[in-house]
Design a protein around this motif. Structure first.
Motif, short mmCIF file in Angstrom:
data_model
loop_
_atom_site.label_atom_id
_atom_site.label_comp_id
_atom_site.label_asym_id
_atom_site.label_seq_id
_atom_site.Cartn_x
_atom_site.Cartn_y
_atom_site.Cartn_z
N ASP A 1 -12.97 -8.66 -13.28
CA ASP A 1 -13.89 -9.51 -14.03
C ASP A 1 -14.41 -8.81 -15.28
O ASP A 1 -14.58 -9.45 -16.34
N ILE A 2 -14.68 -7.51 -15.21
CA ILE A 2 -15.10 -6.79 -16.41
C ILE A 2 -13.96 -6.78 -17.43
O ILE A 2 -14.17 -7.03 -18.61
N ALA A 3 -12.76 -6.53 -16.96
CA ALA A 3 -11.60 -6.54 -17.86
C ALA A 3 -11.38 -7.92 -18.47
O ALA A 3 -11.02 -8.05 -19.64
N ARG A 4 -11.63 -8.95 -17.68
CA ARG A 4 -11.39 -10.32 -18.16
C ARG A 4 -12.39 -10.71 -19.25
O ARG A 4 -12.00 -11.29 -20.27
N PHE A 5 -13.65 -10.37 -19.05
CA PHE A 5 -14.67 -10.86 -19.97
C PHE A 5 -15.07 -9.85 -21.04
O PHE A 5 -15.86 -10.19 -21.93
N ILE A 6 -14.55 -8.62 -20.96
CA ILE A 6 -14.74 -7.67 -22.06
C ILE A 6 -13.33 -7.19 -22.44
O ILE A 6 -12.95 -6.04 -22.18
N PRO A 7 -12.54 -8.06 -23.03
CA PRO A 7 -11.11 -7.76 -23.21
C PRO A 7 -10.83 -6.65 -24.21
O PRO A 7 -9.69 -6.18 -24.27
N PHE A 8 -11.83 -6.20 -25.01
CA PHE A 8 -11.56 -5.10 -25.93
C PHE A 8 -11.61 -3.74 -25.23
O PHE A 8 -11.29 -2.72 -25.83
N PRO B 1 -8.27 -16.62 -29.16
CA PRO B 1 -9.66 -16.14 -29.20
C PRO B 1 -10.53 -16.93 -28.22
O PRO B 1 -10.42 -18.16 -28.12
N ALA B 2 -11.38 -16.24 -27.52
CA ALA B 2 -12.24 -16.89 -26.54
C ALA B 2 -13.37 -17.64 -27.23
O ALA B 2 -13.84 -17.26 -28.31
N ASP B 3 -13.82 -18.72 -26.59
CA ASP B 3 -15.03 -19.41 -27.03
C ASP B 3 -16.23 -18.69 -26.46
O ASP B 3 -16.21 -18.22 -25.31
N ILE B 4 -17.30 -18.61 -27.24
CA ILE B 4 -18.45 -17.79 -26.89
C ILE B 4 -19.70 -18.66 -26.75
O ILE B 4 -20.04 -19.43 -27.65
N GLU C 1 -16.65 -18.95 -20.16
CA GLU C 1 -16.30 -19.04 -18.74
C GLU C 1 -17.07 -18.05 -17.87
O GLU C 1 -16.97 -18.10 -16.65
N ASN C 2 -17.85 -17.17 -18.50
CA ASN C 2 -18.58 -16.16 -17.75
C ASN C 2 -19.93 -16.73 -17.31
O ASN C 2 -20.98 -16.43 -17.88
N VAL C 3 -19.88 -17.55 -16.29
CA VAL C 3 -21.08 -18.26 -15.83
C VAL C 3 -22.12 -17.30 -15.28
O VAL C 3 -23.33 -17.49 -15.48
N ALA C 4 -21.69 -16.23 -14.61
CA ALA C 4 -22.65 -15.27 -14.07
C ALA C 4 -23.48 -14.63 -15.18
O ALA C 4 -24.71 -14.46 -15.05
N SER C 5 -22.84 -14.30 -16.29
CA SER C 5 -23.57 -13.70 -17.41
C SER C 5 -24.53 -14.70 -18.03
O SER C 5 -25.64 -14.34 -18.46
N GLN C 6 -24.13 -15.96 -18.07
CA GLN C 6 -25.02 -16.99 -18.61
C GLN C 6 -26.23 -17.20 -17.71
O GLN C 6 -27.33 -17.48 -18.18
N HIS C 7 -26.04 -17.04 -16.41
CA HIS C 7 -27.17 -17.07 -15.47
C HIS C 7 -28.18 -15.97 -15.83
O HIS C 7 -29.40 -16.19 -15.83
N VAL C 8 -27.67 -14.78 -16.13
CA VAL C 8 -28.54 -13.67 -16.52
C VAL C 8 -29.35 -14.05 -17.76
O VAL C 8 -30.57 -13.82 -17.82
N THR D 1 -21.76 -14.44 -24.70
CA THR D 1 -20.91 -14.24 -23.52
C THR D 1 -19.79 -15.26 -23.51
O THR D 1 -19.94 -16.36 -24.05
N ASP D 2 -18.68 -14.90 -22.92
CA ASP D 2 -17.55 -15.81 -22.79
C ASP D 2 -18.01 -17.11 -22.13
O ASP D 2 -18.79 -17.10 -21.18
#
Length: 370
Positions: free
Chosen positions: A33-40, A166-169, A136-143, A133-134
């Motif tokens: 999940d870290i690799a997925r949402f922090i792709p750099f 490119p991801a939508d943010i 699709e990163n719902v957990a981060s949006q909860h934060v 946040t990405d």
């Protein structure tokens, strides 16, 4: 911006990183999940990558007015994650970023860390903090919501490319003048959260729509009588269906709409979809829509789904009124609404766009909170 010193943060402590953290940081950054949402981030992520972050990247952040911390256990000093404030822009505003190790999730650690950083920064005169946040990163949006950051929109294609696109943010922000209280979602997720939560009556099961449903959802949307009931009546492209699925968690969490799969409770098969859209919080109102694949018709599944969803909405959300519309000729949908306790209210002539530029009448229905 902030002094390079340890800061208590509830169940954690924020402290500058040291070289001894490298192994734990490398282990955490191997998480998918870290690799997925922090792709750099480098992939695979090595101990040398962690050392470069500690000895080169973070000193640069501090030198330019930002702040970078390890989030650590206050007793064992185990690395739980990282949190940082980017160097301020020309207006003094900054942006917060973070990740949390898999072994530290579900404990409120990152929420406490972000909230602590925000309060410290505002106390030192920072006027605004952004949080990106990405989508699709719902957990981060909860934060973000729990830390009092308001949803401000979506930046299309603004993220680091993932899979060539490119991801939508999702953009959130908090001003120094904001109260900072946790923001309660207008539409909470089903019991069990996103994406695993569900409602069931033993015959049908309702689950949040996800990207795994894209193919089934597209097949459903391509059924001729389902296409005819679209507004406007047209077959969506697969790309459009993918966007609906990718955005489903984000739109639900931010109170825009709830997109839901109707499933056979026994087999788990995708049978149809049901949505709450057109959400108007000041009115406590939302619009209901639904469709069912022909292979699952004739068993009362839609009526069950409508009853499940309406019962949940009137119990767990501020909604007081759910409305729906049907064309005069759609008698099957009208029977569903009648069986589910909806009352016909009136007919609006020429409201709906029809085939070939025509206009169709709309019979409007409503069910209100008991």
């Amino acid at each position: 911006m902030l002094p390079q010193e340890a800061i208590p943060a509830g169940p954690a402590v924020l402290r500058p990183p040291v070289q001894g953290d490298a192994d734990q940081i490398a282990r955490a950054c191997a998480d998918p999940d870290i690799a997925r949402f922090i792709p750099f981030l480098p992939s695979p992520y090595s101990r040398d990558d962690a050392l470069a972050w500690i000895t080169k990247a973070m000193p640069g952040v501090w030198e330019n007015g930002g702040a970078g911390f390890v989030v650590a256990d206050p007793v064992t000093d185990e690395v739980l994650g990282t949190a940082m404030l980017k160097p301020p822009d020309r207006f003094g505003a900054t942006e917060v970023g973070y990740w949390l190790a898999p072994w530290a999730r579900g404990r409120g650690v990152v929420t406490a860390a972000v909230r602590t950083l925000a309060e410290r920064a505002f106390a030192r005169g920072v006027p605004r903090i952004g949080l990106l946040t990405d989508v699709e990163n719902v957990a981060s949006q909860h934060v973000a919501l729990r830390c009092g950051f308001a949803h401000e929109g979506v930046l299309r294609g603004a993220g680091t490319p993932r899979g060539g696109t490119p991801a939508d943010i999702a953009a959130f922000g908090r001003l120094s003048t904001d109260p900072g209280d946790p923001i309660t979602p207008f539409l909470p997720f089903f019991p069990g959260g996103f994406p695993g939560g569900s409602l069931t009556d033993g015959v049908v099961r309702l689950t949040p729509l996800t990207t795994a449903d894209a193919a089934d959802y597209f097949a459903l949307a391509s059924v001729p009588d389902v296409m005819d009931s679209h507004v406007p009546p047209a077959e969506p492209s697969y790309a459009e269906i993918e966007v609906v699925c990718r955005y489903a968690g984000h739109r639900w969490l931010t109170g825009q709409r709830a997109d839901i799969a109707i499933r056979d409770a026994r087999t788990g098969a995708f049978a149809g979809d049901i949505q709450l859209t057109g959400v108007v919080p000041p009115l406590g109102q939302a619009m209901l829509g639904y469709s069912l694949h022909p292979a699952h018709r004739g068993r009362g599944m839609v009526t069950r789904a409508v009853n499940l969803l309406a019962g949940w909405a009137f119990t767990h959300t501020p909604l007081r009124r759910i409305v729906a519309g049907t064309t005069p000729g759609n008698t099957s949908s009208q029977r569903v609404l009648e069986r589910a306790g909806f009352v016909r209210e009136h007919l609006v002539e020429g409201l709906l766009p029809g085939p070939g530029g025509s206009r169709l009448d709309d019979i409007q229905w409503a069910r209100t909170r008991p």
